[in-house]
Design a protein around this motif. Structure first.
Motif, PDB file in Angstrom:
ATOM      1  N   ARG A  93       0.799  -1.231   0.000  1.00 53.94           N
ATOM      2  CA  ARG A  93       0.000   0.000   0.000  1.00 53.94           C
ATOM      3  C   ARG A  93       0.829   1.277   0.000  1.00 53.94           C
ATOM      4  O   ARG A  93       0.259   2.382   0.137  1.00 53.94           O
ATOM      5  CB  ARG A  93      -0.958   0.021   1.191  1.00 53.94           C
ATOM      6  CG  ARG A  93      -1.646  -1.288   1.500  1.00 53.94           C
ATOM      7  CD  ARG A  93      -2.452  -1.877   0.351  1.00 53.94           C
ATOM      8  NE  ARG A  93      -2.985  -3.181   0.749  1.00 53.94           N
ATOM      9  CZ  ARG A  93      -3.542  -4.041  -0.076  1.00 53.94           C
ATOM     10  NH1 ARG A  93      -3.630  -3.795  -1.376  1.00 53.94           N
ATOM     11  NH2 ARG A  93      -3.995  -5.195   0.370  1.00 53.94           N
ATOM     12  N   ALA A  96      -0.450   4.254  -1.892  1.00 53.24           N
ATOM     13  CA  ALA A  96      -1.623   4.928  -1.327  1.00 53.24           C
ATOM     14  C   ALA A  96      -1.170   5.937  -0.273  1.00 53.24           C
ATOM     15  O   ALA A  96      -1.628   7.083  -0.248  1.00 53.24           O
ATOM     16  CB  ALA A  96      -2.597   3.908  -0.730  1.00 53.24           C
ATOM     17  N   GLU A 126      -2.853  -0.395  -6.183  1.00 54.93           N
ATOM     18  CA  GLU A 126      -2.392   0.876  -5.637  1.00 54.93           C
ATOM     19  C   GLU A 126      -1.294   1.463  -6.522  1.00 54.93           C
ATOM     20  O   GLU A 126      -1.239   2.675  -6.737  1.00 54.93           O
ATOM     21  CB  GLU A 126      -1.878   0.686  -4.201  1.00 54.93           C
ATOM     22  CG  GLU A 126      -2.980   0.461  -3.162  1.00 54.93           C
ATOM     23  CD  GLU A 126      -3.606  -0.923  -3.214  1.00 54.93           C
ATOM     24  OE1 GLU A 126      -3.023  -1.815  -3.867  1.00 54.93           O
ATOM     25  OE2 GLU A 126      -4.676  -1.125  -2.620  1.00 54.93           O
TER      26      GLU A 126
ATOM     27  N   ALA C  56     -10.707   7.417  -4.127  1.00 51.62           N
ATOM     28  CA  ALA C  56      -9.665   6.392  -4.231  1.00 51.62           C
ATOM     29  C   ALA C  56     -10.137   5.260  -5.134  1.00 51.62           C
ATOM     30  O   ALA C  56     -11.293   5.208  -5.538  1.00 51.62           O
ATOM     31  CB  ALA C  56      -9.333   5.849  -2.853  1.00 51.62           C
ATOM     32  N   ALA C  61      -7.333   1.173  -0.636  1.00 47.35           N
ATOM     33  CA  ALA C  61      -6.512   2.351  -0.905  1.00 47.35           C
ATOM     34  C   ALA C  61      -6.932   3.500   0.012  1.00 47.35           C
ATOM     35  O   ALA C  61      -6.084   4.188   0.589  1.00 47.35           O
ATOM     36  CB  ALA C  61      -6.628   2.752  -2.366  1.00 47.35           C
ATOM     37  N   MET C  65      -4.525   5.592   2.358  1.00 46.05           N
ATOM     38  CA  MET C  65      -4.313   7.029   2.155  1.00 46.05           C
ATOM     39  C   MET C  65      -4.518   7.753   3.480  1.00 46.05           C
ATOM     40  O   MET C  65      -3.761   8.650   3.845  1.00 46.05           O
ATOM     41  CB  MET C  65      -5.274   7.563   1.091  1.00 46.05           C
ATOM     42  CG  MET C  65      -4.939   7.094  -0.316  1.00 46.05           C
ATOM     43  SD  MET C  65      -6.179   7.646  -1.511  1.00 46.05           S
ATOM     44  CE  MET C  65      -5.556   6.872  -3.011  1.00 46.05           C
TER      45      MET C  65
END
Ligand SMILES: Cc1ncc(C[n+]2csc(CCOP(=O)(O)OP(=O)(O)O)c2C)c(N)n1
Ligand SMILES: Cc1ncc(C[n+]2csc(CCOP(=O)(O)OP(=O)(O)O)c2C)c(N)n1
Ligand code: SF4
Ligand code: SF4
Ligand code: SF4
Ligand code: SF4
Ligand code: SF4
Ligand code: SF4
Ligand SMILES: [Mg+2]
Ligand SMILES: [Mg+2]
Lengths: 266, 74, 359, 204, 359, 266, 74, 204
Positions: A93, A96, A126, C56, C61, C65
């Motif tokens: 991730r 992200a 991602e 997103a 995600a 984030m």
């Protein structure tokens, strides 16, 4: 410096002492690389790439605004080695996290550091979407064709026939799929400005790789979009070779599937 | 004996004895020491110091940033 | 304070976020909460307060984030509904482990699986017991009106930063979709990076002259050290439990029986209490506002007074366990629930009280 | 469809409302695109202007375009418990599927108001008040099709004067984007006209 | 029965899977359970029984592959460790909602977040209360030895198909990584498609002449219908609770105090019981084998006999809530735990018993 | 048949009756399409694609071995309309389910039916890896540039400037990224044998689209790898246009970004 | 009057009045009926039946598979 | 490194073991690649052959190549509770970091056995039995480097005869893949040789 003793063994003292003078120093560890010994196996490509990233950050003088996003993979502890602010992401991730940092701190310089399992397996979505959005980030992608940290399992980038702990007879593309050339995918996304494939196994490739890292950071500062630097790398431990054998094997086999060079530069 | 133009200092405690500097050195300067460091690794040293040209090849490829290179400007 | 407006719960979330100085929202559409993102996009807060709003590619995600933004000391949030919240469980565990402040809104729908898009309270367990792995807790607020959607969102950010802990606003499709009157909070400026540096010295904003690097991580491979990390977390949770319990009572003082309900079902129970009181049955309503920390001591106190309690939920029986734990056997604790998107009527609850408690 | 004889509207008197502890639970249902949700919103805003507790709860979900839509509006002097109901005091029905679905759910003694257009069968119940309003027809005839739902609202307020006209107009203003405020006058006309064209079908 | 072998818990899982007729394994590497996939790949069961083994691109993909395979009426499974299991929560909720049989093995490590890779029991809540959204339950088995890793895996498949419900084998890094002796089950043939058609008429194997199509779904947008779906699930869970409780007792008959522990910690508690008995303190060990269904009635029975119970866990206190719910206030229920990868010693537990129960 | 009444209005009875005879029937609803009315908005492309898939399955006689994987998206109820066995996947995960079915039932014919949110947003990783593994499946991808089911939010494939409920001022590629040409990515994966972009807005495109569907199924039966058929589609409801306007808008704007034709056929 | 070569039968209850058949028909045969079906849609019908050639265009594009086409082989 | 005088081995007698309720908790630790894990496995299998309860628990994790590795082996007449221990009866130590880590964790009266090669400091404790074995040196000298860890095992069995030699050989056979069975004889030689080259450093 205790080291000096060894240097003296086969040598006239005067000569070496003359040379080893601050004024003559042409290369040494950047202070941005911390004194903590890296936990990597002897000869692991991660170390070289860490060093180069640290050198570039140092040379560009951007340590104050640079934020690194560490992956889950052997480089999970990257934050212990480069003296900047870091966030440790969940497996896959990092892009992200980097997206959010880029959006919320547009004046900072954000990069992710990811392995092939992290970036090209669990983090595929991602990665692709951060690149597609053209986030102003640099992605450093260590493609060693294996899951190093977890003990050498097959990665999406493992090449055909390569033996890993989950492909003990070698990767069978009919069963497990083809080595994923993810950088090629990223190249055709409109959000990427720079996609390149590098290696760090020889002095010459190290020099080129460093230039690529610098360009990626420069792009990021210039807000040109996403820069992706893939490092075709070794995991001598997972490959069950010596570091040198691994380098040779990489040059012979991996470069065929992952040829070095720029895929996109605009 | 030829005059040295270069020399390297290896940070023994960081060195993991990976041989990569040895392989990279065009002048066959480096070898792994018989002794091990605290981590148990045979660290690199200048076995053939006078051959060193200070070309930095060894240091470039060293994954653990152990090598400092010196060169006399000639 | 602004004038009273008529607004959907989801819209109130969006409006309140902007007003309480939120720096960033990251989310993915899902019914019945898509209006949160839609309203934010329509309000264009980036032009007004500088708040970032990003759709997103997934909930996975989104929550990551949020992780990245929270790690910068920013007030960031996401919202979703049940299946989307399930996808966030790994991320939530990481955020809790790294001790990051953030707000997550769950506008719950009926499960399991794709289920239905109608309101439900069946994510109670997931929220308060731990949907993700490891010993962590989400501070959880359960709004019961559109007004509280707004109020709780702001409170959620305050608690998140007070404790460096993720906070969940657990609502449902009923409160998310209904319009009610709401008074929005005044605008509160976003913190500047300098203020963040000052207030949250742990934030990864770039070293910028700081002597030591900041590292946000949830990793600690040495068990002894990981135990210390957990000790610190547990210590914090004890503090939260001591300081942050919130609840509301309605006609409890002289009650012989207690209804216990949160969020939407508490709204409905209030009517049931009135109906029962009209019949001369002395029933009160205890409404936990924080689901974690749970009002254990308060419910235990009432257990000494009443003859029985009925936990009323829009699920198959989840909070009832916390009621029972609080009551610890002092009086019978019964359960009445509807689920799968069904909403109990006040009359049904009246009947359940009579059948299950009074007999 | 059977035509219903046209009565004068003067004979219509408001139904009894308990103003002391007032609470009106209304469902408005029709095809998507008939303005069902916004009609509910105007009503809710009107209640707000009148100082009442209000709730507005739409049917939500992946309703297909042209499919049915409905909204539940509650106006009350007290805090509203559930905005979702099984039974209603008043139902405003704009199409056949909604009549089928909601007619049985009107409380005994409650009120059904329906637009006369496009029904295959008439309302059947005898224990509720039933009114018809030819709002679509009239609004088209008067070239005021855009204000169709204000006709209906007018009709509703004639029989269930739960909010004052002034508050409806205030509520309308609130719920309308500013660029549409020039339409307020026309809407008022529609509202008042709606009160006139109501047809009692079955009054208890 | 095969001869006794020395084997890691993770290896035993892999071996047992092949032997009990598993049709497919889908998984993603994670410490401390990667040996499951590695062993399967080394054993090449596709050559032997025809079992499919596939390394997925993530845990999200793994659990959804399991969904697809289970929907075909096949015996399919996955395994992972805590963070990976968190990523499966949406999928698990779908599988439970669609009433599909499958087996998931969690070789738990210490959380929250990336945490540590050392053993832990801190995913208890996630497993038994519902990590995913909606009202669903995972039948949960907690092996305490390598032998049980093998035994429970086979039992898990049987239960999964008996109830059309996902079954979790909740172990940890200790049992996954240790070698112990184990006697593997005999080979059981995989079902043919024809047999599956016969036994599981709901399976989507292709219509193949069947008059009605088969549909596997967890979706039901009409609340009334979704409530019925949930009623059916709840009905099933009541059945599971009535029929499938499994537990073990050690010196409980004359006990004044009870240790309650599962899996790894139960192993350790057994030693503590011995130490305490040597001191003349009459302590017994109650070990739930099924964590869901939980042995509520059995523990409640013991609550009438003993003076107190101590729940010993490798977490910050999770199962203790179920013990308390079972005891319902009859006697004090205390908790002792280590976490973050730490494992309590028998001596520590002895001390805890003395301090917390006997005083 | 109650329908006949309307046909008679402007016509001599004899003439029409002569024509409307079983022997003269040249086209009609395939029985594989169930009698359940589809829940789609009037004019929605989903209906056309459903119909074509049903027709091809029928014509190929593979209804007994075909298993469909439905997405989360407007097509979530696809299983109610085509009379074969179906599995309803979680949002984005259809390719994972299809992978398992393909592996466990190698003699079956598996396809996924996915929207652009499902396939190109949340399901990016599953899509790419199923294609990369070359699973023997057909992927039918309805790209209507929007999240239809949830009320018209922006999708990864939403084109620049397009108005949606989450891009009310039109998609701003600088903020929200570029329209993702995911089929182009899938084309360069070694596991795909056939990637094509079709539409269903005119009789001619419908006929071509049907051929593409047939080829995808044939590839699947021939175990050639993954076939991807993208349908550039409309969501008139989400786009807030009439069905016909939507078709025109699509032809004018979407085809520029997503040009029709085969991207790969090997 | 020209002799018909084709005709279509619309399944009224499936039809959603989307106009797509109307737009697709090269011979302007189809229109939407004033009446609505149970779902409330103005369904398609042959407003100009004699023009129908049985070309199937309408049926190809119909999303709801409402149209059966007949053509006299000539 | 200080050299320790070479004693004859005949004087070495087994330490006292409580055979009635036997339980031996052993840690083997060294660099990765020294065969630590397989040594443990042979020992565990030997215990199995002897009818004992056994457990084998490796240190696991992202240990770097050449870094340290260790394994805990327990042989017992009773069911084994935890395979992870804080204290050990016996420690077999093959490198300096492991000595630093595990020397303090040997139970009072317990046993430390270490290979003489490559240590910077000697063991310090006086409340345990300490033996040295120059297995690396000897095995290299005898051109039997591959059986290095059988020398050590031999040394261990000399002082802690917890399993019979025959069972060790059986265990070895079990843990060795069949293609290596021709090496069994050499391993037995190493085992017996190991018993001879033991050097008592400090015996209680
Ligand atoms: C959700 C989740 N799944 C799996 C893991 C286990 N895991 C840790 S690192 C890793 C892969 C590492 O491989 P790569 O990204 O290639 O990095 P490398 O170690 O080769 O540098 C995996 C699968 C995890 N930590 N979290
Ligand atoms: C995990 C999860 N996230 C979000 C949703 C909500 N959701 C349902 S359908 C959908 C998108 C549909 O768009 P698309 O795939 O393009 O299909 P379309 O409706 O346009 O055909 C979303 C986001 C969900 N059901 N599950
Ligand atoms: S396991 Fe591989 S990638 Fe990891 S540190 Fe060792 S050599 Fe490097
Ligand atoms: S490359 Fe570096 S680490 Fe490797 S042997 Fe040379 S100095 Fe040591
Ligand atoms: S500087 Fe050049 S010559 Fe000197 S040791 Fe290094 S590689 Fe060899
Ligand atoms: S919302 Fe769009 S995609 Fe969904 S049915 Fe309606 S037109 Fe089709
Ligand atoms: S068959 Fe051809 S001519 Fe006849 S109605 Fe249809 S499109 Fe028109
Ligand atoms: S295309 Fe089909 S649904 Fe649309 S109007 Fe014509 S017949 Fe009706
Ligand atoms: Mg890798
Ligand atoms: Mg779409």
């Amino acid at each position: 410096m205790q080291i000096a003793t060894y240097l003296l063994q086969n040598h006239t003292i005067m000569t070496l002492q003359e040379i080893i003078q601050p004024a003559n120093k042409v290369y040494g560890k950047t202070p941005l690389l911390t004194d903590t010994p890296m936990h990597y196996c002897p000869g692991c490509s991660h170390g070289v790439v860490h060093k180069l990233i640290a050198e570039v950050i140092e040379e560009m003088g951007i340590q104050d605004i640079t934020i690194g996003i560490a992956p889950v993979g052997c480089a999970v502890f990257a934050y212990n080695y480069i003296d900047i602010d870091w966030q440790e992401a969940a497996h896959g991730r990092a892009p992200a996290l980097a997206t959010a940092v880029n959006r919320l701190l547009p004046e900072s310089c954000v990069f992710t550091y990811q392995g092939d399992g992290d970036l090209a397996a669990i983090g595929t979505a991602e990665t692709i979407h951060a690149c597609n959005r053209g986030e102003n980030i640099a992605i450093f992608f260590i493609n060693n064709g294996i899951y190093g940290m977890t003990g050498g399992q097959m990665a999406p980038t493992t090449i055909e026939g390569m033996v890993t702990s989950t492909s003990p007879e070698g990767r069978d593309v009919m069963l497990e799929g083809y080595p994923l050339k993810i950088s090629n995918l990223l190249t055709i996304l409109d959000g990427t400005c720079y996609v390149t494939r590098q290696a760090v196994h020889t002095p010459a490739t190290v020099i080129r790789a460093k230039k690529a890292i610098r360009k990626a950071f420069e792009n990021t500062l210039a807000k040109k979009g996403t820069s992706v630097v893939e490092f075709v790398s070794t995991c001598n431990s997972g490959w069950k070779m010596t570091p040198h054998q691994a380098n040779q094997w990489m040059a012979e086999h991996m470069f065929k599937v992952y040829p070095l060079g720029d895929l996109k530069d605009q | 004996m030829a005059r040295n133009k270069g020399a390297v200092v290896v940070n023994i405690e960081r060195c993991k004895g990976c041989h990569l500097c040895e392989e990279a050195c065009p002048s066959d300067v480096l070898e792994m020491n018989q002794q091990t460091n605290a981590m148990g690794y045979h660290y690199a040293y200048m076995a053939n110091a006078e051959a060193c040209t200070g070309c930095v090849s060894c240091a470039y490829v060293c994954p653990d940033a152990c090598i400092t290179v010196y060169r006399v400007k000639s | 304070m602004e004038e009273v407006k008529l607004m959907k719960g989801n819209e109130a979330i969006a409006e309140a976020a902007i007003r309480c100085g939120c720096d960033g929202y990251f989310g993915y559409p899902i019914t019945p909460q898509s209006e949160v993102l839609e309203t934010l996009m329509a309000l264009e807060p980036w032009n007004k307060t500088g708040m970032v709003v990003l759709q997103a590619e997934s909930e996975t995600a989104s929550i990551n984030m949020v992780y990245g933004g929270a790690a910068c000391g920013k007030r960031v949030m996401t919202s979703s509904s049940s299946p989307g919240i399930s996808l966030m469980q790994e991320g939530l565990s990481y955020i809790a482990g790294a001790e990051l402040p953030c707000v997550v809104v769950n506008v719950t729908r009926g499960g399991p699986g794709l289920g239905t898009i109608q309101p439900s309270q069946s994510d109670y367990f997931q929220t308060v017991k731990g949907g993700g792995h490891g010993d962590y807790k989400l501070i959880t607020l359960a709004p019961a009106s559109v007004q509280e959607m707004s109020d709780h969102l702001c409170l959620a950010f305050d608690l998140a930063f007070k404790y460096r802990n993720p906070v969940m606003v657990l609502s449902d499709g009923l409160i998310g979709q209904m319009m009610e009157k709401v008074q929005l909070p005044d605008y509160q400026p976003r913190l500047t990076n300098e203020e963040i540096r000052e207030k949250y010295p742990w934030a990864t904003l770039g070293k910028n002259g700081r002597a030591k690097q900041n590292i946000i991580t949830s990793l600690e491979l040495v068990s002894e050290e990981m135990e210390k990390v957990n000790n610190r977390l547990q210590q914090k949770y004890r503090e939260v439990e001591a300081n942050e319990v919130r609840y509301e009572t309605f006609l409890c003082d002289d009650a012989d029986y207690l209804l216990v309900a949160f969020g939407s079902s508490a709204r409905i129970c209030q009517k049931s209490v009135e109906l029962l009181r009209e019949e001369g049955i002395k029933v009160g309503l205890f409404r936990p506002i924080t689901l974690y920390p749970y009002p254990v001591a308060q419910i235990h106190e009432y257990a000494k007074q009443v003859k029985g309690m009925l936990s009323v939920e829009m699920n198959a029986g989840q909070m009832v366990e916390d009621v029972r734990l609080a009551v610890n056997g002092l009086v019978p604790v019964e359960f009445y629930g509807r689920y799968g998107g069904m909403i109990p009527t006040p009359e049904e609850i009246v009947k359940a009280v009579k059948e299950k408690l009074i007999i | 469809m059977k035509r219903v004889p046209m009565f004068g509207t003067s004979s219509i008197r408001p139904l009894k409302i308990n103003y002391s502890r007032m609470k009106e639970e209304i469902i408005i249902a029709g095809f998507g695109g008939q303005g069902v949700l916004s009609m509910g919103k105007i009503l809710a805003y009107s209640g707000l202007m009148q100082g009442k507790e209000v709730s507005w709860m739409p049917s939500y979900g992946p309703e297909q375009r042209g499919g049915t839509a409905n909204v539940t509006v509650i106006l009350s002097d007290e805090k509203i418990s559930s905005p979702i109901l099984q039974e209603y005091d008043t139902a405003i029905i704009l199409n056949q599927p909604s009549l089928d679905k909601f007619e049985p759910r009107i409380k005994k003694g409650g009120t059904l108001l329906y637009d006369g257009h496009g029904f295959v069968r008439e309302p059947q119940r005898t224990d509720i008040n039933i009114y018809r309003i030819d709002a679509l027809e009239t609004s088209i005839a008067l070239n005021m099709a855009k204000t169709f739902n204000m006709f209906i609202l007018g009709g509703l307020l004639k029989i269930r004067p739960i909010v004052e006209i002034d508050n409806v107009l205030l509520g309308l203003k609130k719920s309308l984007p500013e660029r549409h405020h020039h339409l307020l006058a026309q809407n008022e006309t529609a509202l008042r006209k709606g009160m006139e064209i109501l047809i009692p079908i079955h009054v208890l």
